[in-house]
Design an enzyme around this catalytic site. Structure first.
Site, short mmCIF file in Angstrom:
data_model
loop_
_atom_site.label_atom_id
_atom_site.label_comp_id
_atom_site.label_asym_id
_atom_site.label_seq_id
_atom_site.Cartn_x
_atom_site.Cartn_y
_atom_site.Cartn_z
N ASP A 107 53.28 9.25 41.41
CA ASP A 107 54.41 8.33 41.31
C ASP A 107 54.27 7.50 40.02
O ASP A 107 53.22 6.89 39.78
CB ASP A 107 54.38 7.42 42.55
CG ASP A 107 55.60 6.55 42.68
OD1 ASP A 107 56.67 6.92 42.14
OD2 ASP A 107 55.50 5.51 43.37
N HIS A 108 55.31 7.48 39.19
CA HIS A 108 55.31 6.70 37.95
C HIS A 108 54.11 7.00 37.04
O HIS A 108 53.41 6.08 36.59
CB HIS A 108 55.35 5.19 38.22
CG HIS A 108 56.61 4.73 38.85
ND1 HIS A 108 57.79 4.60 38.15
CD2 HIS A 108 56.91 4.40 40.14
CE1 HIS A 108 58.75 4.21 38.98
NE2 HIS A 108 58.24 4.08 40.19
N HIS A 155 61.94 -2.50 42.66
CA HIS A 155 60.70 -2.29 43.43
C HIS A 155 60.30 -3.60 44.11
O HIS A 155 60.46 -4.67 43.54
CB HIS A 155 59.56 -1.90 42.48
CG HIS A 155 59.64 -0.48 41.99
ND1 HIS A 155 59.55 -0.15 40.66
CD2 HIS A 155 59.78 0.69 42.64
CE1 HIS A 155 59.64 1.17 40.53
NE2 HIS A 155 59.77 1.70 41.71
N VAL A 163 59.58 4.86 49.27
CA VAL A 163 59.27 3.67 50.08
C VAL A 163 57.79 3.34 49.97
O VAL A 163 56.94 4.21 50.21
CB VAL A 163 59.61 3.92 51.57
CG1 VAL A 163 59.27 2.70 52.41
CG2 VAL A 163 61.07 4.30 51.74
N ASN A 164 57.50 2.13 49.62
CA ASN A 164 56.11 1.67 49.57
C ASN A 164 55.99 0.32 50.27
O ASN A 164 55.32 0.19 51.30
CB ASN A 164 55.65 1.58 48.10
CG ASN A 164 54.18 1.25 47.97
OD1 ASN A 164 53.42 1.37 48.93
ND2 ASN A 164 53.75 0.84 46.80
P1 13P Z 1 59.26 -0.13 47.16
O1 13P Z 1 57.86 -0.63 47.10
O2 13P Z 1 60.24 -1.20 46.80
O3 13P Z 1 59.56 0.52 48.46
O4 13P Z 1 59.41 0.98 46.03
C1 13P Z 1 58.66 2.14 46.14
C2 13P Z 1 58.89 3.03 44.98
O5 13P Z 1 59.97 3.11 44.43
C3 13P Z 1 57.78 3.87 44.55
O6 13P Z 1 58.11 4.65 43.45
#
Ligand code: 13P
Length: 296
Positions: free
Chosen positions: A91-92, A185, A237-238
């Site tokens: 991710d990223h 985020h 979602v994180n």
């Molecule tokens: P959130 O933490 O806002 O859910 O975002 C997660 C995200 O976009 C990970 O790439």
């Protein structure tokens, strides 16, 4: 050339394309440790739901590196006998090198996030990641515009993606595309204007591929559902899992269940259990919204 990813992992493009065609979204859930990973894999299997496990560079560093994360996930796939489609996704990824390292370790999907560079540089680096990923059958997510979020205590609104840039990324061969559409985020601040559906429609019309909604925590259900109807096919979602985990852990501790005088509740396997259950509940609720539940 490095090995291809473990046979039990899948490239995320197939999942996201299928979701795009059928107007639902696959859930991308970030993992932070063993409890997170196990809870997500078990609940995905129990609900017959495909899943993308997202690993940020920070979480990767915390857990011990790409090789460790890949080994943890693929060993769990074997020992828990997980048969639903699972993608392991960087991710990223902030650099081409980071994406290549994840691919070399056996990740089946990567995001190259060049959104903080001028578009030309983002484009050129994405091209390099795609060339490497294609040789390993790994899916690639790119980003246009920027996703909002907190930096130095200030929550920025992000930058709306440009449809012409979206088209260029698609022509380059990205598997799915993240775009800034007013999403942020972390928790949404008071006074947040909501998702920019007009921008989403324009970018989708130009790109015609599955789009990714970052900052999937805390967006009202009706907006999530509308975004999916307009081309969002992967929701990240994180924060929401972190909040659910922390709240369940807090309740356990506030009830004194970890106190030595009350038994062995201080054992981490017991202490972390309510959080692990809370992750499963949150996954179950959100995948219901996304429409991917039961779609393995
Ligand atoms: P959130 O933490 O806002 O859910 O975002 C997660 C995200 O976009 C990970 O790439």
């Amino acid at each position: 050339m490095a090995r291809k990813y473990h046979t039990r992992l899948v490239n995320a493009k197939g999942m996201v394309d299928k979701a795009h065609q059928n107007k639902y979204a696959v859930g991308h859930f970030n993992i932070n440790n063993l409890e997170w990973t196990k809870a997500l894999l078990e609940v995905a299997q129990a609900t017959n739901t495909p899943i993308i496990l997202g690993v940020s560079e920070g979480a990767n560093k915390y857990m011990g590196g790409f090789k460790f994360v890949e080994a943890m996930v693929t060993n769990l796939l074997d020992s828990l006998n997980i048969t639903v489609p699972v993608a392991l996704h960087l991710d990223h990824g902030q650099s081409v090198e980071s994406c290549k390292a994840a691919i070399d370790a056996g990740f089946s999907s990567v995001m190259y996030d060049g959104s903080h560079h001028p578009f030309e540089e983002n484009y050129k680096n994405t091209q390099e990641v795609i060339a490497y990923a294609n040789a390993h059958e790994v899916s690639v997510e790119a980003e246009i515009g920027t996703i909002g979020g907190e930096e130095d205590g200030v929550i920025g609104a992000g930058e709306i993606g440009d449809p012409a840039e979206a088209k260029k990324m698609v022509d380059l061969g990205v598997s799915f595309l993240a775009a800034g559409i007013g999403n942020i985020h972390g928790p949404y601040p008071k006074g947040w204007k909501g998702l920019n559906f007009e921008a989403l429609e324009k970018i989708q019309a130009a790109s015609q591929i599955g789009m990714v909604l970052h900052g999937g925590s805390g967006i009202p259900q009706d907006q999530v559902i509308k975004a999916i109807s307009l081309g969002i096919s992967k929701v990240n979602v994180n924060t929401e899992l972190q909040i659910a985990f922390a709240a369940a852990t807090r309740k356990y501790i506030e009830e004194g269940k970890d106190k030595p005088e009350n038994g062995k509740g201080f054992d981490p396997r017991k202490l972390l259990h309510p959080g692990y259950e809370a992750i499963k509940e949150t996954f179950s609720e959100l995948t219901g919204w996304f429409g991917c539940k039961g779609k393995a």
